[in-house]
Design an enzyme around this catalytic site. Structure first.
Site, PDB file in Angstrom:
ATOM      1  N   LYS A   1       3.760   1.682  16.201  1.00  7.53           N
ATOM      2  CA  LYS A   1       4.751   1.873  15.331  1.00  7.53           C
ATOM      3  C   LYS A   1       5.137   2.798  13.721  1.00  7.53           C
ATOM      4  O   LYS A   1       6.286   3.641  13.895  1.00  7.53           O
ATOM      5  CB  LYS A   1       5.013   0.475  14.293  1.00  7.53           C
ATOM      6  N   GLN A   2       4.094   3.476  13.768  1.00  7.95           N
ATOM      7  CA  GLN A   2       4.250   4.093  12.769  1.00  7.95           C
ATOM      8  C   GLN A   2       2.519   4.892  12.963  1.00  7.95           C
ATOM      9  O   GLN A   2       1.355   4.009  13.175  1.00  7.95           O
ATOM     10  CB  GLN A   2       3.993   3.974  11.009  1.00  7.95           C
TER      11      GLN A   2
ATOM     12  N   TRP B 270       0.692  -1.491   0.047  1.00 10.25           N
ATOM     13  CA  TRP B 270       0.263  -0.161   0.019  1.00 10.25           C
ATOM     14  C   TRP B 270       0.893   1.343   0.100  1.00 10.25           C
ATOM     15  O   TRP B 270       0.662   2.161  -0.195  1.00 10.25           O
ATOM     16  CB  TRP B 270      -1.206  -0.383   1.209  1.00 10.25           C
ATOM     17  N   ASP B 271       2.369   1.441   0.045  1.00 11.99           N
ATOM     18  CA  ASP B 271       3.369   2.172   0.477  1.00 11.99           C
ATOM     19  C   ASP B 271       3.132   2.818  -1.240  1.00 11.99           C
ATOM     20  O   ASP B 271       3.055   4.087  -1.474  1.00 11.99           O
ATOM     21  CB  ASP B 271       4.443   1.473   0.087  1.00 11.99           C
TER      22      ASP B 271
ATOM     23  N   GLU C  26       1.580  -1.490  12.960  1.00  7.16           N
ATOM     24  CA  GLU C  26       1.458  -3.102  12.929  1.00  7.16           C
ATOM     25  C   GLU C  26       2.009  -3.596  14.078  1.00  7.16           C
ATOM     26  O   GLU C  26       2.386  -4.493  14.703  1.00  7.16           O
ATOM     27  CB  GLU C  26       2.457  -3.805  11.946  1.00  7.16           C
TER      28      GLU C  26
END
Lengths: 767, 767
Positions: free
Chosen positions: B601-602, B358-359, B489
């Site tokens: 994480k993000q 999906w990046d 994640e």
């Protein structure tokens, strides 16, 4: 029920007729074992059809690579693979120089397998027209000796039927084997020496990486009309050795090859003495001879059955089922070695890997406590005590400290060897089952000594783990336990699994109670343990605070504890309302669909109600049973037995009986279409519990054995024996009454349906 | 920052001095690629030290076994392994018949690597005393041609310094290679033919299972004092072929070997024409010659930079960082082939497998839209349209129906090829990013045609998925989404991830709006699509009902949306209050501890605030940023850029600048101590966004380009260009003002700090 090919019989497992489709399933069902080794019911002679070859040695495994997506910190270094061991049963058969193979015969008739559970012998016979048109009759008997547990014996007899023929036998050993589940045909054995000495042969080999050294050995002799036929030189290669026998046989006459074989291993011998130990074993076995060894086998099994048999009158299938379960448990583990344990597939397949799961504590210990003496259960408890340091190391690796212990989900030697984060890291309720077994052991056996000697240290490690595993939720103003997997593995990474939270609270309180008991009763042990664990009052206060303020998810609307946070967000369609084509969901549904669903693989909240029934009323049980059972798919072999016991307790005998059948004939009737992979050994102890605790209503209450006997409509009577604190009580339940008979010399007081009953030696009491 | 060995320079990446510890990291950092192939900066000559060999061909992969604990229904059949391709760069060097090897040299001085990003050339030079005491000076230049993308060129020059020496060159091809991540030294290539023709050689090989056929080829020539030295016969085996050159060289004189090499593949040629295509390519390259090809390379890169360069004044490290990011993105994907995509490690390593995440939609498309023309972004969108059938098949496999589509988490060809349930089955927000990219594409390019032609079908498949993926919770009286993994994640299998629920609601509403638009504006397309998808009003009403009644977890206490149900149960210790030794937590903590923790994480909730900023006030953003950022560990390369943009929006330029540095120099400074595994390609687009959208404040609002320029204290000025609807606008921001310069022939109206500004061609506007 998916198969119906096993004939009903009270004492035997019987297959009649040869069907290539059944070969792998029968190889599982007719497996034999003696606690030290075991093997699938592979044919001795070569078979070119589909087969799953398996011979297993207790405690021997291979540390396979941990296969996962991305590596996660804390994962174990290896996955313990159950290893197929060198083949010692093989006997190639040649008829007029053509190799005999059931897969290529022109005709096969009278094919019959029979596993005589009473005597511990597996027999196979058939009549066949070989590919080169020779008609023979074959009878093969095989058993793994309980007396000399390193040896097995085979009697392979061939009768030539219509015309003379030259018969060749090539008994062999083969270490050039692989596993069924090998991914790349990897070899797991290094063979170091192959030797022959007269009619004996030996293969020395060790497992790669783990270096379990073994000697696989055999001795063969051929008898024709009462005379020994001498062995010829056989084949010999790096991983194979055989003897050869040839004999011209007249029509109507019979040849009998007797083969002894087995393994000597470094668990019992020095590495450099394996061959001489093998020779000693062969000396012993061959001096007795096949028939005497077989006689001893029958006696040994008779003594096991004397104590552990359950007799069911009026229901042959139920009778066969329960005996199959008891037989397999005893084939797997006999309680003679505290380094061994009860693998979920025993010696019947490779699946699951590792030998020890929480199944041992939650399911097997009650069976072994009641059908052996208390030393066996104590050995199983000591097994965990011996692994305490490794359980502490495992917890430390995951970030716990100060002596917190997390026992492995799966192990061979105390090290964790399962490799899925949702299990390894999260299915931590196993720790509670280990503490519970200590309680259960003392409750049943009355032997408190285990707790000061070993158990309390285990309990302290476990209590420390629970204390560190929770965190305080400001939002709930309670301690919560995040990220766990309960016994219902159809949920992963849930929060506040009621069963796990309840166990954690119980473990802490139980540990604190035992600390007080040991302090009072065993001050020396207490000081030794306090010195070793450096436990302070302050730490204990913190534990207590956690136990007193544990959060339990609860639904006011339904009046039940919730399996975990958020359970009521699910789409609560009952199992009965699912299309039949959707089941079993573990074969029909994707994993995410299973996880989102309300469906329960095995008892979870109800497992807690089973362990801690004294904490809940019958009404509570009923409410929870009625709430959860309709969502339970019983796709774990460990599920039906707990439900059978609970249903019986609720007086729902029809339901209890159905659950019983499902658990007792799970493998014989191949409910889950997977029996070819091996048998479900540990759940077989649950079958025993279904009768004794379920129908018999046996409990220990206030230090006394207690019964609430019921009987399924389908049965005329059933009876079982239990060893309670060295008193053997035989219980027989009929549709009319229950009788109790005490052996030995000391009386005992029991309770039946809540009323006290005094039993005196050799006096029949009818209630 | 863990390393400081890359010298700061505006246009070059420079390493000085030879350190065996840096070899693998430098192999990543100095990687070169041309969109069709790429390679790590491995030495041409043999090197016996530690190295990670990698040469990669776009679109070529191997379907590795899915390695998991227990198989789960719905798992993909394979994991797409990025394959190390046959080596064509290799040149063995012999000095007086002794093989030269930097690892065994007696002395190495002046070792320098330089990746000239302006020109797309990698140069290495050094002086060395070989193991047999010969002193030489080496200069190697290498590039992968942008003009002829099947070929690369190497110029390997050796000057003999003090005494005469015999120099041997053995340029070779080698298909006997494996992957760095091979578990069992498996081979993935089958070589079918090895051939030599004069100074050319060819190896035909195909990947196992996937059967990608390739011809790896080379041509070599040696020049000594202006004369060609003829090739001798080299070695030839089943997987290796070489040419040999030998020349006695006088002290002070130089030999230059020129090698052309590369791959022809069946993506572009018929299988039986690979060798002739290779010959054609070599003809073309060699007729141009090394110098002309290099000149063309510089021109091609100049044209890329002309459009995509970002100039930063006053901060060399920041300048080097952003150019490195832009350079690597262009080395990875140039937008010329809609069958290819942007792998997270590009051509620099093996990790992650697969090419498309999906990046691409969430991070890369904005970069390519603004720095290329809209055809490139449309190709990336079409890539997903081409995979729609496979996305529907994937959803069907997981139990969805009626044309619901779930795009894969990782893919090479539309099939899912990631193998962890918590990602494959649960990280479904990727589906939303694909819909969002359609919206973003139209918003930026103004090209609506994609939606009736292709996009609407994709949207319908996605909307259907979301509709089926939720369930109605009676308890909450809302639709809930159970069992998902959000962008963060460090949480798995959570319920009601706010970002995913929000995306799902948005996707449904957006799809319904586009259906209405297409119905009005493109009735033919509308009827075609309705016919194909069999979508009914009734189904749309159900979607709408879900969108209107979606549940969003919210905390009244904190006034923020919760990342997921139960977030507030965590132990909410901020990242700054963690011991430094605990970080990065993904290296220091066990997975279960990470999962239980509040650490992010993000960007997760903040990713939603980034995508849908028009739905939230600045005060909302500030509240959520202040709530979540303190728990964010930014251990994903995709995290700092979104935070940089949000911090800039909140006017927190110091924080925004720090996030920018972290994203732009992630690999150059090896923040995560893993650069040796390869570069983080897709996150590099996030770096570009940090400047253009973050500092420049660029948005498209009401069909107009809009800016809110800011500048970090550390910079004097920065400038970038964007292509907005075929108008090229150069934006230069200084500490004083912002200037806009429009190229081309048509004016455009933009907004700066909310005010309308008219731009006319070639007219500088200062704001």
């Amino acid at each position: 029920m998916n198969q119906n090919y096993i004939k009903a019989d009270k004492w035997c497992i019987i297959e009649e007729g040869f069907d290539t489709e059944n070969v792998k399933s029968s190889e599982s069902i007719f497996s034999i074992g003696n606690g030290a080794m075991g093997q699938r019911a592979n044919f001795e002679e070569s078979y070119s059809g589909e087969t799953f070859q398996g011979s297993y040695i207790a405690g021997v495994y291979y540390p396979d690579k941990t296969r996962v997506g991305w590596w996660k910190n804390g994962y174990p270094e290896y996955f313990a693979k159950v290893l197929n061991a060198p083949n010692w049963i093989g006997i190639k058969i040649y008829i007029d120089d053509v190799e005999f193979d059931l897969a290529t015969c022109k005709k096969i008739s009278g094919f019959k397998r029979e596993l005589n559970m009473k005597e511990g012998v597996y027999t196979r016979n058939f009549q066949a027209v070989s590919s080169n048109n020779v008609e023979i009759n074959v009878i093969v008997k095989r058993f793994l000796s309980l007396d000399i547990d390193e040896v097995g014996a085979i009697s392979y007899s061939i009768k030539v039927l219509k015309a003379d023929a030259k018969i060749g036998f090539e008994p062999f050993l083969d270490s050039g084997i692989t596993n069924e589940d090998s991914n790349w045909d990897d070899k797991f054995w290094n063979t170091t020496n192959v030797s022959v000495s007269q009619n004996r042969a030996f293969i020395e080999a060790h497992t790669m990486k783990t270096n379990f050294e073994t000697c696989t050995f055999m001795q063969a002799s051929l008898n024709y009309n009462g005379k020994e036929v001498s062995a010829l030189q056989g084949e010999k290669s790096e991983t194979y050795v055989s003897l050869k026998f040839e004999q011209n046989v007249k029509a109507g006459e019979t040849l009998i090859l007797t083969k002894f074989g087995g393994y000597t291993v470094t668990r019992n011998h020095d590495a450099n003495e394996l061959v001489s130990a093998a020779n000693d074993t062969l000396d012993k076995a061959s001096s007795l001879g096949f028939d005497v060894l077989l006689q001893k086998q029958k006696e040994a099994w008779a003594s096991i059955w004397e104590m552990s048999d359950i007799v069911i009158e009026g229901d042959v299938k139920a009778q066969q089922g329960i005996r199959f379960n008891i037989f397999q448990l005893n084939q797997t583990y006999l309680g003679t070695d505290s380094r061994l344990n009860i693998g979920p597939k025993g010696f019947t397949g490779e699946k699951y890997g590792g030998s020890t799961y929480w199944d041992t504590e939650a399911y097997c210990i009650p069976f072994y406590m009641a059908t052996k003496d208390d030393k066996v259960a104590r050995k199983l408890l000591k097994y965990r005590y011996n692994h305490l340091e490794k359980a502490i190391a495992n917890a430390t690796k995951l970030g716990f400290s100060n002596g917190a212990a997390l026992y492995p989900m799966v192990t061979m030697n105390g090290e964790e060897c399962h490799n899925e984060w949702e299990i390894t890291f999260e299915e931590i309720h196993r720790n509670g089952a280990i503490a519970y077994a200590i309680h259960n052991y003392y409750r049943y056996t009355g032997d408190y000594s285990y707790i000061p000697e070993m158990g309390l240290e285990v309990l302290i490690g476990i209590a420390r783990f629970w204390h560190q595993r929770v965190n305080f939720s400001k939002d709930k103003n309670k301690y919560v336990m995040l990220g766990v997997t309960g016994p219902n593995e159809y949920e992963n990474n849930v929060h506040n699994n009621w069963y796990t939270n309840y166990l954690a609270k119980w473990c802490i309180n139980y540990t604190l109670t035992q600390m007080a008991n040991v302090k009072n009763g065993y001050p020396d042990d207490y000081h030794r343990i306090m010195g070793k664990t450096k436990l302070t009052d302050r730490e204990c206060d913190k534990w207590k605070n956690v136990a007193d303020n544990m959060y339990f998810p609860y639904s006011k609307e339904f009046g039940v504890f919730l399996q975990q946070d958020g359970f009521l967000d699910k789409d609560l369609v009952k199992v009965d309302d699912l299309p039949k084509t959707d089941r079993p969901i573990n074969q029909k549904w994707s994993w995410d669909r299973i996880l989102r669903s309300p469906y329960i693989k095995q008892a979870d909240v109800l497992q807690g109600f089973y362990f801690f029934e004294e904490d809940f009323s019958l009404e509570d049980l009923e409410k929870h049973f009625d709430f959860y059972e309709p969502f339970t798919v019983h796709e774990s072999s460990l599920s039906p037995c707990v439900h059978s016991i609970q249903a019986a307790k609720l007086g729902r005998m029809e339901q209890a009986y159905n659950f019983y059948l499902r658990t007792s004939r799970l493998d014989l009737d191949d409910y889950n279409k997977e029996v070819e992979e091996g048998l479900h050994i540990t759940s077989m102890a649950g079958t025993w519990m279904s009768i004794v605790e379920g129908f018999g209503g046996m409990r220990v209450i206030d230090d006394k054995l207690s019964f609430k006997p019921q009987i399924p409509n389908q049965w005329k009577a059933y009876s079982f024996k239990v060893n309670f604190r060295n008193r053997i009580i035989k219980v027989k339940v009929t549709t009319e009454s229950t009788t109790f008979e005490l052996s030995g010399s000391k009386e005992v007081s029991i309770r039946v349906n809540g009323k006290k009953v005094e039993l005196f030696p050799d006096e029949l009491v009818t209630v």
